[in-house]
Design an enzyme around this catalytic site. Structure first.
Site, PDB file in Angstrom:
ATOM      1  N   GLY A 194       0.838  -1.206   0.000  1.00  0.00           N
ATOM      2  CA  GLY A 194       0.000   0.000   0.000  1.00  0.00           C
ATOM      3  C   GLY A 194       0.862   1.241   0.000  1.00  0.00           C
ATOM      4  O   GLY A 194       1.998   1.217  -0.484  1.00  0.00           O
ATOM      5  N   VAL A 198       0.798   4.703   5.427  1.00  0.00           N
ATOM      6  CA  VAL A 198       0.386   3.544   6.236  1.00  0.00           C
ATOM      7  C   VAL A 198       1.582   2.618   6.451  1.00  0.00           C
ATOM      8  O   VAL A 198       1.715   2.005   7.517  1.00  0.00           O
ATOM      9  CB  VAL A 198      -0.813   2.813   5.587  1.00  0.00           C
ATOM     10  CG1 VAL A 198      -1.199   1.586   6.408  1.00  0.00           C
ATOM     11  CG2 VAL A 198      -2.005   3.756   5.459  1.00  0.00           C
ATOM     12  N   GLY A 199       2.488   2.565   5.471  1.00  0.00           N
ATOM     13  CA  GLY A 199       3.708   1.767   5.638  1.00  0.00           C
ATOM     14  C   GLY A 199       4.449   2.167   6.912  1.00  0.00           C
ATOM     15  O   GLY A 199       4.944   1.315   7.650  1.00  0.00           O
ATOM     16  N   GLU A 216       5.671  -3.260   0.571  1.00  0.00           N
ATOM     17  CA  GLU A 216       5.565  -3.125  -0.884  1.00  0.00           C
ATOM     18  C   GLU A 216       4.837  -1.814  -1.129  1.00  0.00           C
ATOM     19  O   GLU A 216       3.600  -1.751  -1.100  1.00  0.00           O
ATOM     20  CB  GLU A 216       4.780  -4.308  -1.477  1.00  0.00           C
ATOM     21  CG  GLU A 216       5.468  -5.658  -1.316  1.00  0.00           C
ATOM     22  CD  GLU A 216       6.610  -5.868  -2.314  1.00  0.00           C
ATOM     23  OE1 GLU A 216       6.656  -5.161  -3.339  1.00  0.00           O
ATOM     24  OE2 GLU A 216       7.455  -6.737  -2.062  1.00  0.00           O
TER      25      GLU A 216
HETATM   26  P1  NAD Z   1      -5.450   0.957   0.799  1.00  0.00           P
HETATM   27  O1  NAD Z   1      -6.023   2.290   1.121  1.00  0.00           O
HETATM   28  O2  NAD Z   1      -6.344  -0.151   0.423  1.00  0.00           O
HETATM   29  O3  NAD Z   1      -4.543   0.562   2.030  1.00  0.00           O
HETATM   30  C1  NAD Z   1      -3.852  -0.672   2.097  1.00  0.00           C
HETATM   31  C2  NAD Z   1      -4.223  -1.368   3.386  1.00  0.00           C
HETATM   32  O4  NAD Z   1      -3.863  -0.565   4.498  1.00  0.00           O
HETATM   33  C3  NAD Z   1      -5.700  -1.678   3.519  1.00  0.00           C
HETATM   34  O5  NAD Z   1      -5.854  -3.040   3.877  1.00  0.00           O
HETATM   35  C4  NAD Z   1      -6.157  -0.739   4.602  1.00  0.00           C
HETATM   36  O6  NAD Z   1      -7.192  -1.282   5.391  1.00  0.00           O
HETATM   37  C5  NAD Z   1      -4.933  -0.520   5.426  1.00  0.00           C
HETATM   38  N1  NAD Z   1      -4.934   0.792   6.075  1.00  0.00           N
HETATM   39  C6  NAD Z   1      -5.325   1.974   5.536  1.00  0.00           C
HETATM   40  N2  NAD Z   1      -5.158   2.965   6.430  1.00  0.00           N
HETATM   41  C7  NAD Z   1      -4.649   2.414   7.559  1.00  0.00           C
HETATM   42  C8  NAD Z   1      -4.252   2.934   8.820  1.00  0.00           C
HETATM   43  N3  NAD Z   1      -4.354   4.217   9.115  1.00  0.00           N
HETATM   44  N4  NAD Z   1      -3.767   2.045   9.734  1.00  0.00           N
HETATM   45  C9  NAD Z   1      -3.655   0.753   9.454  1.00  0.00           C
HETATM   46  N5  NAD Z   1      -4.021   0.211   8.262  1.00  0.00           N
HETATM   47  C10 NAD Z   1      -4.515   1.020   7.335  1.00  0.00           C
HETATM   48  O7  NAD Z   1      -4.420   1.050  -0.411  1.00  0.00           O
HETATM   49  P2  NAD Z   1      -3.503   2.254  -0.826  1.00  0.00           P
HETATM   50  O8  NAD Z   1      -2.430   2.451   0.184  1.00  0.00           O
HETATM   51  O9  NAD Z   1      -4.306   3.418  -1.284  1.00  0.00           O
HETATM   52  O10 NAD Z   1      -2.850   1.578  -2.120  1.00  0.00           O
HETATM   53  C11 NAD Z   1      -2.261   2.318  -3.073  1.00  0.00           C
HETATM   54  C12 NAD Z   1      -0.771   2.440  -2.837  1.00  0.00           C
HETATM   55  O11 NAD Z   1      -0.216   1.136  -2.778  1.00  0.00           O
HETATM   56  C13 NAD Z   1      -0.038   3.153  -3.925  1.00  0.00           C
HETATM   57  O12 NAD Z   1       0.942   3.989  -3.362  1.00  0.00           O
HETATM   58  C14 NAD Z   1       0.594   2.025  -4.712  1.00  0.00           C
HETATM   59  O13 NAD Z   1       1.732   2.397  -5.440  1.00  0.00           O
HETATM   60  C15 NAD Z   1       0.924   1.069  -3.637  1.00  0.00           C
HETATM   61  N6  NAD Z   1       0.995  -0.280  -4.158  1.00  0.00           N
HETATM   62  C16 NAD Z   1       2.190  -0.918  -4.114  1.00  0.00           C
HETATM   63  C17 NAD Z   1       2.303  -2.192  -4.654  1.00  0.00           C
HETATM   64  C18 NAD Z   1       3.587  -2.951  -4.627  1.00  0.00           C
HETATM   65  O14 NAD Z   1       3.536  -4.141  -4.898  1.00  0.00           O
HETATM   66  N7  NAD Z   1       4.709  -2.339  -4.288  1.00  0.00           N
HETATM   67  C19 NAD Z   1       1.183  -2.797  -5.215  1.00  0.00           C
HETATM   68  C20 NAD Z   1      -0.023  -2.106  -5.227  1.00  0.00           C
HETATM   69  C21 NAD Z   1      -0.103  -0.861  -4.686  1.00  0.00           C
END
Ligand code: NAD
Length: 440
Positions: A194, A198-199, A216
């Site tokens: 993600g 959040v990371g 990731e």
């Molecule tokens: P998302 O909003 O679905 O979040 C990912 C997860 O984090 C979800 O399961 C969500 O419930 C959890 N989450 C969200 N906020 C949180 C918080 N405050 N505390 C704890 N958990 C929380 O997805 P996203 O982050 O919008 O995804 C898009 C991003 O992911 C982009 O930056 C994209 O580049 C990256 N991405 C990376 C890869 C990779 O393989 N490197 C693949 C796909 C997406």
């Protein structure tokens, strides 16, 4: 119904840990049985998942299969073919002081109970592909799909318990409160896909338990187009990679760097390429996806003013459609260049040449992917030697993710750790050092 949905994170983790302690998940036979069950789930439940993906993201069925369902099946088959070899202990040389009868080797141990948190853009594939590695490594798994892809989350919550060993695999649906509650628990590994914000939350939570993490993440993946390349080929490959899933792909080309003369010719080639892929009215083309939600629709339409619209620029709020768009004359300081676009907008930024392009990349966060279109070996070598990125693609964006023997992951701000194929075993196992010396 998911029989464990009423359990709290504490209860789920305790239950899975108890299972792990019995040794149930360790034999190769259990691991391969889980992978075969997952395989059956994808084959028998493929249509369910494809329609959920269509409901969440307007994902065309062909893309759902290519990029999520069949993609995970390939990962499973590759793992089933090689797991035995990957898990084999590896003998190493021993120092002479230990005597000739001593021996030493490494062996892979499962880590225990692992947490996999998935995003919404490939909401099935990015939950299940890491799960293949976690199960193949002999772990118990808690899977947390994204709440922003609710139909897919619900479909997975229905399907997974029907196929996998529920004593060792649990799925927890939910949003921030549920994920926060999970993150308070002690896992043996956390695999998060993600965004970087959040990371950081995941990494902080993991630090409390000294839990290792794989992150990731995403970011802006640049493209450099050199002078003298066949721009029709470049444009076709760029457009296919960029506009797949309406640009909502972590390794999608984010922006193009090229010299002004090449930029002018590339604009025309991109117009032709986009029309070739989606026709003159992409809104009515069944092969083009939609933006995941209103918030991202608003965010993306606000970026459309960051340059001169070469093609596209149209949008429809009701259906969350944004046309495949190319922006030219884009200022590096403009909004579209200040964040990961993660949508169907391709800015072209002009640079004097290769030196400036390399500086441009190195002045910013290390990207998840970097793509280079050139006929020059020197340019290829210089880019490889003078920049850092998760994955490097010469002549073809996005496709490196399909090569299962390549590690997939980022570096710096684009993430840490990697997976796919045997790299998933590295990620979800501990490589234990063993020394043996006979007593007599
Ligand atoms: P998302 O909003 O679905 O979040 C990912 C997860 O984090 C979800 O399961 C969500 O419930 C959890 N989450 C969200 N906020 C949180 C918080 N405050 N505390 C704890 N958990 C929380 O997805 P996203 O982050 O919008 O995804 C898009 C991003 O992911 C982009 O930056 C994209 O580049 C990256 N991405 C990376 C890869 C990779 O393989 N490197 C693949 C796909 C997406």
């Amino acid at each position: 119904m998911n029989p464990i949905s009423s359990q709290s994170p504490v209860e789920i983790v305790a239950r899975l840990r108890a299972t792990f302690r019995t040794g149930r998940t360790k034999p190769l036979q259990w691991r391969t049985a889980q992978l075969r069950a997952l395989r059956a789930m994808l084959v028998e439940g493929g249509e369910d998942l494809a329609s959920a993906l269509h409901a969440d993201l307007g994902k065309p069925s062909g893309d759902a299969y290519r990029t999520e369902i069949d993609f995970t099946l390939r990962e499973i088959d590759h793992t089933l073919d090689h797991l035995h070899t990957w898990l084999a202990p590896e003998a190493v040389a021993i120092p002479p002081q230990l005597g000739r009868d001593a021996s030493a080797w490494t062996q892979y141990d499962p880590l225990g109970v692992v947490l996999i948190i998935a995003p919404w853009n490939y909401p099935a594939g990015l939950l299940l592909a890491p799960m293949v590695g976690a199960l193949a490594s002999g772990n118990a798994v808690v899977a947390k799909p994204s709440e922003l892809a609710p139909a897919t989350s619900a479909a997975l919550a229905r399907l997974l318990p029907a196929y996998l060993d529920t004593a060792a695999v649990a799925l927890v649906e939910g949003a921030i409160p549920e994920t926060t509650a999970l993150l308070a628990e002690h896992f043996d590994h956390i695999f998060y896909t993600g965004n970087g914000t959040v990371g950081r939350i995941v990494l902080r939570a993991a630090a409390e338990h000294l839990t290792p993490v794989t992150l990731e993440l995403g970011g802006k993946s640049p493209v450099f187009v050199d002078r003298g390349t066949d721009l029709d080929v470049v444009a076709q490959r760029l457009a296919r990679g960029k506009f797949l899933n309406a640009g909502q792909t972590c390794i999608a080309p984010d922006y193009v760097l090229t010299d002004p003369q090449t930029a002018a010719a590339l604009e025309a080639a991109l117009v032709r390429a986009i029309e070739g892929l989606y026709g003159t009215d992409p809104a009515t083309c069944g092969e083009y996806g939609r933006i995941v939600n209103e918030r991202h629709f608003e965010r993306l339409t606000a970026l459309l003013g960051s340059g001169r619209v070469v093609v596209g620029g149209g949008s429809d709020r009701a259906s969350k459609f944004i046309a495949p768009t190319v922006l030219a004359d884009v200022d590096p300081a403009s909004p579209v260049m200040r964040e990961e676009i993660f949508g169907p907008i391709l800015p072209i930024v002009t640079v004097a040449g290769l030196d400036e392009a390399i500086d441009f990349v190195n002045d910013r966060d290390k990207p998840l992917a970097l793509y280079v279109f050139t006929e020059s070996d020197t340019t290829r070598r210089r880019i490889a030697a003078e920049t850092s990125c998760g994955g490097l693609g010469y002549g073809l964006p996005v496709a490196h993710v399909m090569v299962l023997d390549l590690p997939f992951g980022g570096v710096g701000a684009s993430g840490m750790g990697s997976y796919h194929g045997r790299y998933s075993i590295e990620t979800f196992s501990h490589r234990k050092a063993v020394l043996a010396k006979p007593l007599a």
